[in-house]
Each structure stands twice: as structure tokens, then as C-alpha cells.
Design a protein around this motif. Structure first.
Motif, PDB file in Angstrom:
ATOM      1  N   GLY A  88     -10.699  10.691  -3.551  1.00  0.00           N
ATOM      2  CA  GLY A  88      -9.452  10.005  -3.235  1.00  0.00           C
ATOM      3  C   GLY A  88      -9.766   8.612  -2.708  1.00  0.00           C
ATOM      4  O   GLY A  88     -10.934   8.281  -2.426  1.00  0.00           O
ATOM      5  N   LEU A  89      -8.729   7.793  -2.588  1.00  0.00           N
ATOM      6  CA  LEU A  89      -8.946   6.472  -1.986  1.00  0.00           C
ATOM      7  C   LEU A  89      -9.292   6.605  -0.516  1.00  0.00           C
ATOM      8  O   LEU A  89      -9.909   5.724   0.067  1.00  0.00           O
ATOM      9  N   CYS A 159      -2.031  -3.849   0.607  1.00  0.00           N
ATOM     10  CA  CYS A 159      -1.488  -2.747  -0.187  1.00  0.00           C
ATOM     11  C   CYS A 159      -0.384  -3.313  -1.084  1.00  0.00           C
ATOM     12  O   CYS A 159       0.576  -3.902  -0.598  1.00  0.00           O
ATOM     13  N   ASN A 163       2.859   0.257   0.858  1.00  0.00           N
ATOM     14  CA  ASN A 163       3.364   1.511   1.415  1.00  0.00           C
ATOM     15  C   ASN A 163       3.499   1.289   2.924  1.00  0.00           C
ATOM     16  O   ASN A 163       2.506   0.948   3.564  1.00  0.00           O
ATOM     17  N   ASP A 190      -4.984  -2.635  -2.556  1.00  0.00           N
ATOM     18  CA  ASP A 190      -4.779  -1.203  -2.815  1.00  0.00           C
ATOM     19  C   ASP A 190      -3.611  -1.046  -3.782  1.00  0.00           C
ATOM     20  O   ASP A 190      -2.458  -1.267  -3.424  1.00  0.00           O
ATOM     21  N   ALA A 192      -2.415   1.672  -5.307  1.00  0.00           N
ATOM     22  CA  ALA A 192      -2.073   3.089  -5.492  1.00  0.00           C
ATOM     23  C   ALA A 192      -0.757   3.269  -6.272  1.00  0.00           C
ATOM     24  O   ALA A 192      -0.584   4.265  -6.969  1.00  0.00           O
ATOM     25  N   TYR A 193       0.147   2.294  -6.147  1.00  0.00           N
ATOM     26  CA  TYR A 193       1.482   2.427  -6.766  1.00  0.00           C
ATOM     27  C   TYR A 193       1.738   1.405  -7.861  1.00  0.00           C
ATOM     28  O   TYR A 193       2.881   1.200  -8.256  1.00  0.00           O
ATOM     29  N   THR A 220      -5.812   5.045  -7.646  1.00  0.00           N
ATOM     30  CA  THR A 220      -5.936   6.480  -7.375  1.00  0.00           C
ATOM     31  C   THR A 220      -5.272   7.324  -8.459  1.00  0.00           C
ATOM     32  O   THR A 220      -4.371   6.836  -9.149  1.00  0.00           O
ATOM     33  N   LYS A 223      -1.112   9.657  -7.390  1.00  0.00           N
ATOM     34  CA  LYS A 223       0.318   9.363  -7.444  1.00  0.00           C
ATOM     35  C   LYS A 223       0.863   9.596  -8.855  1.00  0.00           C
ATOM     36  O   LYS A 223       1.127  10.726  -9.213  1.00  0.00           O
ATOM     37  N   ARG A 231      -8.193  14.898  -5.652  1.00  0.00           N
ATOM     38  CA  ARG A 231      -8.887  13.883  -4.862  1.00  0.00           C
ATOM     39  C   ARG A 231      -9.790  12.964  -5.692  1.00  0.00           C
ATOM     40  O   ARG A 231     -11.022  13.047  -5.629  1.00  0.00           O
TER      41      ARG A 231
HETATM   42  C1  LIG Z   1      -1.310   7.717  -1.360  1.00  0.00           C
HETATM   43  C2  LIG Z   1      -2.057   6.490  -1.086  1.00  0.00           C
HETATM   44  C3  LIG Z   1      -3.395   6.400  -1.411  1.00  0.00           C
HETATM   45  C4  LIG Z   1      -4.077   7.514  -2.124  1.00  0.00           C
HETATM   46  O1  LIG Z   1      -4.939   8.178  -1.376  1.00  0.00           O
HETATM   47  P1  LIG Z   1      -5.826   9.291  -2.076  1.00  0.00           P
HETATM   48  O2  LIG Z   1      -6.850   9.543  -1.056  1.00  0.00           O
HETATM   49  O3  LIG Z   1      -6.371   8.688  -3.341  1.00  0.00           O
HETATM   50  O4  LIG Z   1      -4.941  10.472  -2.336  1.00  0.00           O
HETATM   51  C5  LIG Z   1      -4.070   5.213  -1.182  1.00  0.00           C
HETATM   52  N1  LIG Z   1      -3.437   4.166  -0.655  1.00  0.00           N
HETATM   53  C6  LIG Z   1      -2.132   4.214  -0.358  1.00  0.00           C
HETATM   54  C7  LIG Z   1      -1.463   3.013   0.158  1.00  0.00           C
HETATM   55  C8  LIG Z   1      -1.416   5.379  -0.553  1.00  0.00           C
HETATM   56  O5  LIG Z   1      -0.131   5.430  -0.225  1.00  0.00           O
END
Ligand SMILES: *Cc1c(COP(=O)(O)O)cnc(C)c1O
Length: 357
Positions: A88-89, A159, A163, A190, A192-193, A220, A223, A231
């Protein structure tokens, strides 16, 4: 030992769905608190995981994640040797903090943002400098971030979309911002989204890696790819930075089953585009709803919306009792709603509408 660790309270993870259901006597709980993919996981992942040979259980996994690495490199059109995979990240964020931070260093981040950044800054004995987001848009305040940079600034967490605000910063804005950041300060973007961004046709900062040697882009599978349980996350940066990450990475961090699942998930782009389409349609309905209800929210380019609601905790409790779990406790009087499917969206909007009457 590290004195600062004594002060850290351990992370309270999401309570398992079944456990919340049992506790509240609910037949079904819809979890809209963790930004997971509400449409599940690709059937292709199911097939790949079930056919994975159990006979390899006694063998260490491929420490280089060769197949997955090639697949990601091909998909993003980037060199395979400029990727590092993590559990995971979360693990990548841990590694970056471990490499670049020493006690007394400073780390700049937007407030609010993902809580893992500040946790690892604290573990390394460094100091988090919070820069409030724009109060109208929820966007990163680039000018204020630049003004906080000094010789102690080793990392900037960025990010994008952020988030929990859901706000997105364009590549052009980022490019201009990065040209003003000293090259000794690492900027971690980051993403992730990133798959949920619709306002730009090429939303990713991936092309900025190389142009700026101090940029790390994170992605990642947790999502939109629907693999939070497996992970898998990764970092993309210039070879020098990748070498630091590889040097401290645990040799067999990713299990074979995670690698198999992520590779299969990447191959099913139809599942990904369908998930995005449904989420974006539902996101639009939510934004219309919030406007109509005169509830303040930040326009979102992600799969969640952050909204202001005086008495947010009571609302969250009411919704929980009716089978919907939202994310509370990030900012007072604000809740984060993960955008779910159409039917549950309609149910939830009706509930919220009734609650206000
Ligand atoms: C959900 C999320 C992650 C993902 O984390 P994982 O460890 O890959 O599940 C990473 N950065 C942000 C901002 C997130 O919201």
C-alpha cells in the motif's frame, strides 16, 4: 528509544463491517467512510487470485514484482526501473519519511490532508508545518506553501486531489509551483484519487518526474482498482530517488497473491472506467443536492465529498443508526462522504433530507 513514539496514540482502523452491523443490530451497513470502491473488485482479479498456485505458498514471492512492474510501466509509458512497489502507499509513505527526515527537519503539508503524512513526520522526530487549504475551494494554497519553505524543509506532501477536500491542482499550476521549490526539498505528489479527475484530460503529474528531480509521484490499487485488501501501491521518481527507496525496502514486501491481483486489476480497464463513470455521475448528483440544501462543500474531483454541517457528529450518528457510515473526526463540523452507488445515494439523500426537516 525514540522519545516521540511514546506520545503517539495508535491508529484506530475502520471497524470491520460485520462488527459494526452486530454492534448496532443492523441488517446491512453501507460503508462510505474509507473511500473504497463501492462497486467491488474486477471479476478478472477473482479469476487470477483463485487460479494462483497454492503450491508456491512455501516460496518467497518475486521481490522485484517483475510482472506487475512491467504491466504498470507499460500502462503509464514510463521506465520500469523507476518504480518502487510497497504494501500500500502506507508503506511508501513510511519509507519516504524514513529516508528524507531527521529530527528537527520540517515537513510542509496542507491542512486538512491525509493523516499518515504527519504520523511519520512525528515518528522521525521532524516537525509538521500545516498550511490551511483555501477556505472556499479546499485547494492547496501554493503561495502560502512556498512562503513556508526554508533550509529545514525536507519534504512537502502534496495530495492531489487532496484527501479530504477533494480539490484538484492542475499540472500547469504544479509545474509553476515546482519551479519555485528548491531542488533539495522533495515534493511528494500523492495521486491516490487521480483517476477520478474529470476537469483535465491529462491530470497526472507523471510527466513532471525528470523535469524536476525532486518529485515523487504515488499511486495505489486501493481505490478505483478496488484492491484495498491486497495492499499494493507504488512510487515513480528519478533513478537516484528510486535507489534510496529500493535500498531500505523490505526484500519481499509484496506477497505473490497481491502481485497477481494488482496485475489482473490493471488489465481490466473496463472495470476501472465503469467505476469512474458511475462515481462521476453520482458525484454530480451529490453536488447538486448539497447546493440545493445550501450545505457548504468543496467541489470534488475525487470519489468523496467533504461537507460542512454544524452538529456533524449527530448527523453521522443518525446516519449510522440508519445503516450509513460516513467519516467523521477529520475537522470539527465536517464530514467526508465516499461516493457510492446510485441506489444507496438516493436512499442517503432522502435520509439527509428528512433529517433536516
Ligand atoms: C487511501 C489513500 C492512500 C492509499 O493507501 P494504501 O496504503 O495504498 O491503501 C494513499 N494516500 C491517500 C491520500 C489516501 O487517501
Amino acid at each position: 528509544m525514540k522519545e516521540q513514539v511514546k506520545k503517539i496514540a495508535s491508529y484506530v482502523p475502520e471497524e470491520p463491517l460485520a462488527s459494526v452491523e452486530r454492534r448496532l443490530g443492523l441488517k446491512k451497513l453501507i460503508r462510505l467512510s474509507a473511500n473504497e470502491n463501492p462497486f467491488g473488485t474486477s471479476e478478472k482479479v477473482k479469476a487470477a487470485v483463485t487460479s494462483w498456485s497454492f503450491s508456491e505458498a512455501n516460496r518467497y514471492p518475486d521481490g522485484d514484482a517483475q510482472t506487475l512492474r512491467q504491466a504498470v510501466a507499460q500502462k503509464l509509458q514510463i521506465p520500469a526501473n523507476q518504480l518502487v512497489f510497497g504494501v500500500g502507499l502506507d508503506e511508501i509513505i513510511t519509507m519516504i519519511s524514513r529516508i528524507f527526515l531527521q529530527p528537527e527537519d520540517q515537513v510542509i503539508q496542507t491542512s486538512p490532508t491525509f493523516s499518515e503524512y504527519a504520523l511519520h513526520t512525528q515518528i522521525e522526530g521532524a516537525q509538521t508545518i500545516d498550511v490551511p487549504c483555501d477556505p472556499i475551494t479546499g485547494k492547496h494554497d501554493l503561495t502560502a506553501i512556498l512562503a513556508k519553505i526554508n533550509s529545514k524543509t525536507k519534504l512537502i506532501w502534496f495530495c492531489n486531489p487532496n484527501n479530504p477536500t477533494g480539490a484538484y491542482t492542475s499540472v500547469a499550476e504544479l509545474d509553476k509551483f515546482l519551479s519555485k521549490v528548491p531542488k533539495e526539498t522533495m515534493v511528494v505528489i500523492d495521486e491516490a484519487y487521480i483517476d477520478y479527475v474529470t476537469q483535465n484530460s491529462a491530470p497526472s503529474a507523471i510527466p513532471l518526474v525528470g523535469k524536476f528531480t525532486n518529485v515523487i509521484v504515488l499511486r495505489t490499487f486501493s481505490k478505483v482498482y478496488g484492491l484495498a485488501n491486497y495492499r499494493v501501491g507504488y512510487a515513480y521518481a528519478v533513478p537516484k530517488v528510486i535507489n534510496y527507496l529500493q535500498a531500505i525496502r523490505l526484500p519481499y514486501n509484496l506477497s505473490s497473491i497481491s502481485q497477481v491481483a494488482a496485475t489482473a486489476a490493471l488489465e481490466d480497464q473496463k472495470f476501472v472506467t465503469d467505476s469512474i463513470l458511475k462515481t462521476v455521475q453520482e458525484r454530480e448528483k451529490w453536488q447538486i443536492f448539497f447546493k440545493k440544501q445550501q450545505i457548504k462543500f468543496f467541489p470534488s474531483q475525487a470519489n468523496f465529498i467533504f461537507f460542512y454541517y454544524p452538529g456533524a457528529l449527530e448527523l453521522a450518528e443518525y446516519l449510522l443508526q440508519h445503516g450509513f457510515q460516513l467519516r467523521k473526526g477529520l475537522v470539527d463540523d465536517w464530514l467526508r462522504l465516499t461516493i457510492g452507488g446510485e441506489t444507496e445515494g438516493e436512499q442517503l439523500r432522502k435520509l439527509m433530507n428528512n433529517y433536516r426537516k
